[in-house]
Design a protein around this motif. Sequence first.
Motif, PDB file in Angstrom:
ATOM      1  N   LEU A   1       1.713  80.170  41.834  1.00 20.43           N
ATOM      2  CA  LEU A   1       2.006  78.744  41.885  1.00 20.43           C
ATOM      3  C   LEU A   1       2.810  78.331  40.657  1.00 20.43           C
ATOM      4  CD1 LEU A   1       1.567  76.154  43.442  1.00 20.43           C
ATOM      5  CD2 LEU A   1      -0.554  75.808  42.194  1.00 20.43           C
ATOM      6  N   GLY A   2       2.400  78.826  39.484  1.00 20.67           N
ATOM      7  CA  GLY A   2       3.125  78.513  38.253  1.00 20.67           C
ATOM      8  C   GLY A   2       4.571  78.972  38.333  1.00 20.67           C
ATOM      9  N   LEU A   3       4.777  80.202  38.825  1.00 19.01           N
ATOM     10  CA  LEU A   3       6.133  80.735  38.942  1.00 19.01           C
ATOM     11  C   LEU A   3       6.974  79.900  39.899  1.00 19.01           C
ATOM     12  CD1 LEU A   3       5.465  84.585  39.151  1.00 19.01           C
ATOM     13  CD2 LEU A   3       6.464  83.324  37.259  1.00 19.01           C
ATOM     14  N   LEU A   4       6.367  79.520  41.042  1.00 17.62           N
ATOM     15  CA  LEU A   4       7.106  78.737  42.029  1.00 17.62           C
ATOM     16  C   LEU A   4       7.496  77.377  41.462  1.00 17.62           C
ATOM     17  CD1 LEU A   4       5.449  79.225  45.522  1.00 17.62           C
ATOM     18  CD2 LEU A   4       7.442  80.332  44.523  1.00 17.62           C
ATOM     19  N   LEU A   5       6.542  76.741  40.766  1.00 23.08           N
ATOM     20  CA  LEU A   5       6.829  75.423  40.188  1.00 23.08           C
ATOM     21  C   LEU A   5       8.029  75.505  39.254  1.00 23.08           C
ATOM     22  CD1 LEU A   5       3.224  74.068  39.472  1.00 23.08           C
ATOM     23  CD2 LEU A   5       4.857  73.198  41.130  1.00 23.08           C
ATOM     24  N   VAL A   6       8.036  76.518  38.384  1.00 19.13           N
ATOM     25  CA  VAL A   6       9.150  76.665  37.445  1.00 19.13           C
ATOM     26  C   VAL A   6      10.456  76.875  38.194  1.00 19.13           C
ATOM     27  CG1 VAL A   6      10.101  78.050  35.590  1.00 19.13           C
ATOM     28  CG2 VAL A   6       7.668  77.672  35.706  1.00 19.13           C
ATOM     29  N   THR A   7      10.430  77.816  39.189  1.00 14.75           N
ATOM     30  CA  THR A   7      11.658  78.136  39.907  1.00 14.75           C
ATOM     31  C   THR A   7      12.235  76.913  40.594  1.00 14.75           C
ATOM     32  OG1 THR A   7      10.577  80.196  40.407  1.00 14.75           O
ATOM     33  CG2 THR A   7      12.649  79.793  41.501  1.00 14.75           C
ATOM     34  N   TYR A   8      11.385  76.231  41.371  1.00 10.33           N
ATOM     35  CA  TYR A   8      11.926  75.155  42.184  1.00 10.33           C
ATOM     36  C   TYR A   8      12.351  73.958  41.357  1.00 10.33           C
ATOM     37  CZ  TYR A   8      11.493  77.891  46.231  1.00 10.33           C
ATOM     38  OH  TYR A   8      11.701  78.893  47.141  1.00 10.33           O
ATOM     39  N   LEU A   9      11.625  73.709  40.263  1.00  3.44           N
ATOM     40  CA  LEU A   9      12.077  72.627  39.383  1.00  3.44           C
ATOM     41  C   LEU A   9      13.413  72.993  38.751  1.00  3.44           C
ATOM     42  CD1 LEU A   9       8.867  71.282  37.668  1.00  3.44           C
ATOM     43  CD2 LEU A   9      10.443  70.088  39.170  1.00  3.44           C
TER      44      LEU A   9
ATOM     45  N   LEU B   1       4.655  65.246  20.904  1.00  2.00           N
ATOM     46  CA  LEU B   1       3.744  65.107  22.038  1.00  2.00           C
ATOM     47  C   LEU B   1       4.481  65.310  23.363  1.00  2.00           C
ATOM     48  CD1 LEU B   1       0.850  64.547  22.852  1.00  2.00           C
ATOM     49  CD2 LEU B   1       1.417  62.130  23.004  1.00  2.00           C
ATOM     50  N   GLY B   2       5.678  64.719  23.463  1.00  2.00           N
ATOM     51  CA  GLY B   2       6.443  64.829  24.708  1.00  2.00           C
ATOM     52  C   GLY B   2       6.760  66.275  25.037  1.00  2.00           C
ATOM     53  N   GLY B   3       7.296  66.981  24.043  1.00  2.00           N
ATOM     54  CA  GLY B   3       7.652  68.375  24.255  1.00  2.00           C
ATOM     55  C   GLY B   3       6.431  69.212  24.586  1.00  2.00           C
ATOM     56  N   ASN B   4       5.332  68.902  23.913  1.00  2.00           N
ATOM     57  CA  ASN B   4       4.082  69.616  24.152  1.00  2.00           C
ATOM     58  C   ASN B   4       3.629  69.434  25.599  1.00  2.00           C
ATOM     59  OD1 ASN B   4       0.907  69.206  24.226  1.00  2.00           O
ATOM     60  ND2 ASN B   4       1.382  70.805  22.737  1.00  2.00           N
ATOM     61  N   LEU B   5       3.633  68.179  26.051  1.00  2.00           N
ATOM     62  CA  LEU B   5       3.179  67.915  27.419  1.00  2.00           C
ATOM     63  C   LEU B   5       4.151  68.508  28.437  1.00  2.00           C
ATOM     64  CD1 LEU B   5       1.801  64.285  27.187  1.00  2.00           C
ATOM     65  CD2 LEU B   5       0.558  66.436  27.216  1.00  2.00           C
ATOM     66  N   ALA B   6       5.453  68.474  28.120  1.00  2.00           N
ATOM     67  CA  ALA B   6       6.439  69.041  29.040  1.00  2.00           C
ATOM     68  C   ALA B   6       6.157  70.521  29.275  1.00  2.00           C
ATOM     69  CB  ALA B   6       7.850  68.861  28.486  1.00  2.00           C
ATOM     70  N   GLN B   7       5.678  71.205  28.233  1.00  2.00           N
ATOM     71  CA  GLN B   7       5.396  72.628  28.384  1.00  2.00           C
ATOM     72  C   GLN B   7       4.051  72.882  29.042  1.00  2.00           C
ATOM     73  OE1 GLN B   7       5.003  74.880  24.783  1.00  2.00           O
ATOM     74  NE2 GLN B   7       5.714  76.767  25.753  1.00  2.00           N
ATOM     75  N   MET B   8       3.075  72.038  28.746  1.00  2.00           N
ATOM     76  CA  MET B   8       1.702  72.312  29.178  1.00  2.00           C
ATOM     77  C   MET B   8       1.402  71.822  30.597  1.00  2.00           C
ATOM     78  SD  MET B   8       0.103  73.714  26.582  1.00  2.00           S
ATOM     79  CE  MET B   8      -1.299  73.317  25.565  1.00  2.00           C
ATOM     80  N   THR B   9       2.173  70.840  31.101  1.00  2.00           N
ATOM     81  CA  THR B   9       1.774  70.220  32.361  1.00  2.00           C
ATOM     82  C   THR B   9       1.842  71.194  33.543  1.00  2.00           C
ATOM     83  OG1 THR B   9       2.531  68.125  31.503  1.00  2.00           O
ATOM     84  CG2 THR B   9       2.165  68.250  33.868  1.00  2.00           C
ATOM     85  N   LEU B  10       2.939  71.962  33.628  1.00  2.00           N
ATOM     86  CA  LEU B  10       3.047  72.875  34.777  1.00  2.00           C
ATOM     87  C   LEU B  10       1.929  73.914  34.805  1.00  2.00           C
ATOM     88  CD1 LEU B  10       6.834  73.558  35.367  1.00  2.00           C
ATOM     89  CD2 LEU B  10       5.278  72.070  36.609  1.00  2.00           C
TER      90      LEU B  10
END
Lengths: 316, 304
Positions: free
Chosen positions: A149-157, A176-185
């Motif tokens: 699921l993680g791989l698919l999310l990255v690919t399709y985004l 905080l923004g950059g941190n959340l951008a990385q952690m959310t997926l």
Amino acid sequence: MVEYALRRALYGVLVIFMVTVFVFLALRAVPGDAVRIQLADAPGVTEEQIAERTAALGLDQPVLTQLFHFLGGAITGDFGASFSDGSSVGGLIADRLPVTGQLGLMALAIGVVLGVVIGMASAVRPNGLLDQSLRLVSVSGLSVPSFWLGLLLVTYLAVYAGWSPPLIYQGPAENLGGNLAQMTLPALALGAAAMASIARMLRSSLLEVLQSDHLRTVRARGAGRGTTLFKHATRNSLLPVFTVLGLQAGGILGGTVILESIFGIPGMGSLTFEAVQMRDYPVVLGCVIVYGAVFVVVNIVVDLMYGVIDPRVRYR
Amino acid sequence: MTDRSVPSSAASLAAQTTVPGTVRRPAGRALWRFVREQPFAAAALAVIVVLVLLSVLAPLITPFGPTEQNRSAIQQPPGGRFLMGTDDLGRDVFTRVLYGARTSMLVSVVTVVAGGAVGVAIGIVSGYFGGRWADSLFQRIMDTLMAIPGLVLLLFIAALLGPSIRNSIIALSLLVIPAVNRVARAEMLRIREEPYVDAARANGCGLPRILIRHGLPNLFAPLMVIASLLFAGVLIAESALSYLGVGTPPPTASWGRMLSEGTKFLEIAPWMVVFPGGALTLAVLAFNLLGDGLRDFLDPKHRR
């Protein structure tokens, strides 16, 4: 309650102790000499150097002596030094644990919020169209491997939205923004299974409660569907959901090993994985024990929460 | 639960040839009832059968070998000669998905059967002696295994033993044993209070006979359910191990290994990741649905 909490905590300590002994003995039981494997790649290693290194690490002592020595250190958080660079394992873990804590809590929060919403929406009209499709979503969520699921999310985004999460880790304090951008997926991928099982559990538990006598009374007094569901039924249905939470915590914690590696997050998971690859046994040992300890503590907290949610729960 | 016909002691002595505690019914009719009552689970069962057939018959279905490299067709998109495209070495992804199913299914079957057998053995002995020292000893060991998050324990054991199919099975069994033990023990705690166990004991049955002839048949139903759900979990865990590089060693095709090889090419050749992951998800979904359906089918309390 206090007595129960104490007894639970005491057994928890015993389990963590047993985990420590198990992990330690498992490492020693495996054929192959840790030092030899470590130094094998270095050119021109002599037998003396190996013997010297073995003695320096205390690996020439009897296993029981080593075990007691290790246990003595472990109690104070001293798990020895990393084979690769000699840094303190306790210090490494202390650096990495908060990162994994954040990821795990985000995954848990996503799982609980989405799971409760889906579960309640399902219970509004059981076997209706919405219910059927939401149940399909949850059983799929339970079956999708989190790393895929993680791989698919990255690919399709990346392909359709042209957006990729940053690959350099930033702490929440610095950006905080950059941190959340990385952690959310990764949190989303990790939380999917928790979401699914919470939704399923809440749905069936709600349906059971909705058929109970006191909710018939609530409806007989003229309460609408919404009031019945939100005000009266949900609280009574939460107990089984908490049981699921304790079980899912194990999945989330284990999943961090793989998702942190995919998303380049420097937490406990990637520390464990790197240590395993480098055969850095002291780090592996410390990581497995800390993972076990966190899981044990989470389960004790979940057990104690039963009483907070439902005062009828009596601890024995 | 299944119907628990109480074997009279005389009958159990006389009819040594049939298993006491079970009523023989035509399997066909039970299957038909299952299909009618649990259509989703029945469909899932069909999917599983198809997956097994596809993987067993792989050499007849695909013209390529699982490690055969087509140097002239590297990372071809799906379509034409290559149903699911080719990977970075020009190997046919469809072929590797089929052969990967062999690996995954084989590892999972052996794990669930072997781990399940050990878990049942520990569980029924523990349950029969519930509360006594043998029970306590076993359960403390199980608690220890369950205290470590699954994937962490797997990674630890698999890394210690080294990457091989046999070692993955050993590591994965350590997840299966405590889960099966839990179910078997709980059931045995209930079964040991049943009058037919008293009757067997009064007739002079030894411990092994009580456990195997009177215990086992009566915990068959919950075991089928947990086995199906565990199978789903083991499929994911096996792929996770291979993904991390400590499971099935290359060049053997395995879904997890294919996923990790494809990760590098996510944006230029997504089919390398989409298809093996999709196959894995489909198989896991099928076993989850089958387990759910079996639970509802075998336990009237769960029916809604």
